[in-house]
Design a protein around this motif. Sequence first.
Motif, short mmCIF file in Angstrom:
data_model
loop_
_atom_site.label_atom_id
_atom_site.label_comp_id
_atom_site.label_asym_id
_atom_site.label_seq_id
_atom_site.Cartn_x
_atom_site.Cartn_y
_atom_site.Cartn_z
N LEU A 359 0.83 -1.20 0.00
CA LEU A 359 0.00 0.00 0.00
C LEU A 359 0.87 1.26 0.00
N VAL A 360 0.61 2.13 -0.95
CA VAL A 360 1.30 3.42 -0.97
C VAL A 360 0.24 4.50 -1.05
N LYS A 361 0.36 5.46 -0.15
CA LYS A 361 -0.56 6.59 -0.18
C LYS A 361 0.27 7.85 -0.33
N ILE A 362 -0.04 8.67 -1.31
CA ILE A 362 0.69 9.92 -1.46
C ILE A 362 -0.32 11.06 -1.38
N SER A 363 -0.21 11.87 -0.33
CA SER A 363 -1.22 12.90 -0.09
C SER A 363 -1.01 14.10 -1.00
N LYS A 364 -1.96 15.02 -0.90
CA LYS A 364 -1.93 16.23 -1.72
C LYS A 364 -0.65 17.05 -1.50
N ASN A 365 -0.20 17.06 -0.25
CA ASN A 365 0.98 17.87 0.08
C ASN A 365 2.30 17.25 -0.37
N ALA A 366 2.26 15.96 -0.61
CA ALA A 366 3.52 15.26 -0.86
C ALA A 366 3.97 15.42 -2.31
N LYS A 367 4.15 16.67 -2.72
CA LYS A 367 4.59 16.95 -4.08
C LYS A 367 6.00 16.39 -4.29
N ASN A 368 6.29 16.05 -5.55
CA ASN A 368 7.64 15.59 -5.87
C ASN A 368 8.07 14.33 -5.13
N SER A 369 7.12 13.48 -4.83
CA SER A 369 7.48 12.26 -4.09
C SER A 369 7.61 11.10 -5.05
#
Lengths: 465, 242
Positions: A359-369
């Motif tokens: 499972l990978v979750k990348i939130s709105k704030n996590a730009k450039n991840s």
Amino acid sequence: MSKQIKINRKLFDKANKDSSKYIAKPGLTRELVIEISKQKKEPKWMLDKRLEAYQLYIKAPMPNWGPDLSKLNLDEIVYFVRPDTEEKTTWEEVPEEIKKTFDRLGIPEAEKKSLAGVGAQYDSDIVYHNLQTNLKKQGVIFENMDVAVQKYPELVKKHFMTNCVPITDHKFASLHAAVWSGGTFIYIPKGIKVELPLQAYFRMNAEAGGQFEHTMIIVDEGADVAYIEGCSAPRYSKNSLHAGCVEIFVGKNAKMKYFSIENWSKNTYNLNTKRALVEKNATMEWVSGNLGSGVTMLYPCSILRGEGAKSDNLGIAYSGEGQDQDIGAKTIHVAPNTSSITKSRSISAYGGRSTFRGLVKISKNAKNSKAIVICDGLLMDEKSSCNTIPSMDIYNNEVEAAHEARVGKIGDEEIFYLMSKGISEERAIQLIVAGFIEPIVKVLPFEYALELNRLIEMEMEGSII
Amino acid sequence: MRKLEIKNLFVEVDNKVVIKGLDLVINRGEIHVMMGPNGSGKSTLANALMGHPKYKITKGNIIIDGIDMTKKKSDSRAKAGLFLSMQNPPEVTGVSLNNFVRTSVESIKDEKINPVKFYRTLSDKLETMGINKDFLKRHVNVGFSGGEKKQMEIVQLLILNPNYVILDEIDSGLDVDALKKVSEGINNFFNKDKAILMITHYSRILDYIKPNFVHIMKNGKITKSGNEKMVKIIEKQGYSNK
Ligand SMILES: Nc1ncnc2c1ncn2[C@@H]1O[C@H](COP(=O)(O)OP(=O)(O)OP(=O)(O)O)[C@@H](O)[C@H]1O
Ligand SMILES: [Mg+2]
């Protein structure tokens, strides 16, 4: 060609004669929770936390996804056991019976010297604890969790099942909070780099004994440490439950490596929770080997909450006859420029089942991840199964995310080739399996790599039917 | 007694009969060449001799030094002195060449070998083949070129020192220099105690290696046997009217 592997767990499934001085009646009651806290002479806040968690546990439903837990009878579990032993500082003082247990686990004599500190848990208490004096001078704390509650109340109260693994997390996290006992507390002060890995062994040894050890590791800013945990358990007729909890706090610019082998006996339900909060420019590395257990549910999780935080999550699982290894890795990216790599290799033999949930979750704030998930499965025969269940929830566009999954069957052609050069079928399979897990084994510390290879070889030992 | 005997052999692959009653005796001190059209069953014979489980022997016998090996597994046949260099040696991911060859020697000799010494022996052998010793760390055949795979089989041949050797198209895909090295390796290996069955499509390897017998296989049987002269005729005329 049939390549079915006989599982040889004899070595690990022998129980030592029971020498526990306090064994609770099976089943969990409010009174027992109070009794545990009383015996440990805990502060009120901890008792309150236990009781609150107990209420949550009673109300929470069983997980309705993943492996079958219907045969886990929670009323048959013994929730609290204390062995007949005080805390020891030298190996010589450790009771013979307990030493035998550790010998069978193959803890080498040399390891004690080479490793910075050795803590070993026998049922619910730490029996052996030692830490190099210079580490002590540097302010490194490596302590029994029970003792830490008394000795470092502020640190523990602030971090214990609050924002890393809250007591509300899931049913078995609530249960853990209610009945937890023993475990390890580690604090590495700012800027301290511990060169040798710290190590602890856990083992449960009372009939239907549950083990609910709590591990808390606080790596302060710029510090660097590796921690090794290895487990095995004797076999009993009743179901055993292991519901441990690991909470790790990796401070700014700090580095944490967490190695674990989970090798509980096959009648054990291993429902474990491991999570790390990773701050700015810090690195968290999980390396896990999952063998043993009838049913495992374990998904080490990194929450990358500081900018530039990194997580590596490597795992190996072996699932043999009657086993269901439901494992995985979770990475939650909540800050910009965070990155994660997840790699897993699972082997299923003799009708075993393994499932990998990435499972990978990348939130709105996590730009450039960036996030990469790669899982490989190796099937040893037709009866076994391997599944991969990827899940990528991405809430912004400026990310790089990739997922790869492969499941292969052990190749007849390769085995023939090795055999044609004189290598026995059994050895050929071992070579191929060892080769399959090699990419993960090679990142382990040397002694540990040997141990894991040895464990897997033992699993595959025996006749080919 | 010192011979490889193939008696009235029938081999099935995927329920299809491929080898249909084949007889051949290879004595020590002899080199036999086998040629024949694509799909005639040459590799099937090689695999069946080595005990590949996909190639089922339905009738007949394989006898090594007087001992019937027809029902034996591949590793036992290797221990009895048989060696096969496959037409397409498979890649074995995760197993280093060094580890593989050492395990192989340890299995055949049934003794532990000093890994450091062995590493040296193996590096030397690689050098004589003109192969960089970095190959020892690489996984068995993974990413090797066709020619490199074949050269590595010869390195194994030299290290394992078997008595009965089947070389299935060892010369295919080799450049002129590699062909020369491989041939030299085979010639250095060969003596009156060794026997070789060499499957090939081309006469060029015969510039280096002199066979005692040449056999033509067609449709699962040896249809003609003779000496080296047969090869030139085949090269000119093909197999159609033979
Ligand atoms: N593993 C296999 N599965 C299915 N069919 C096979 C297999 N191996 C061989 N065959 C079949 O058996 C027949 C003989 O094949 P074989 O490889 O023995 O031929 P060959 O004489 O070695 O040919 P070539 O000169 O092209 O190498 C062919 O029809 C081939 O398709
Ligand atoms: Mg062929």
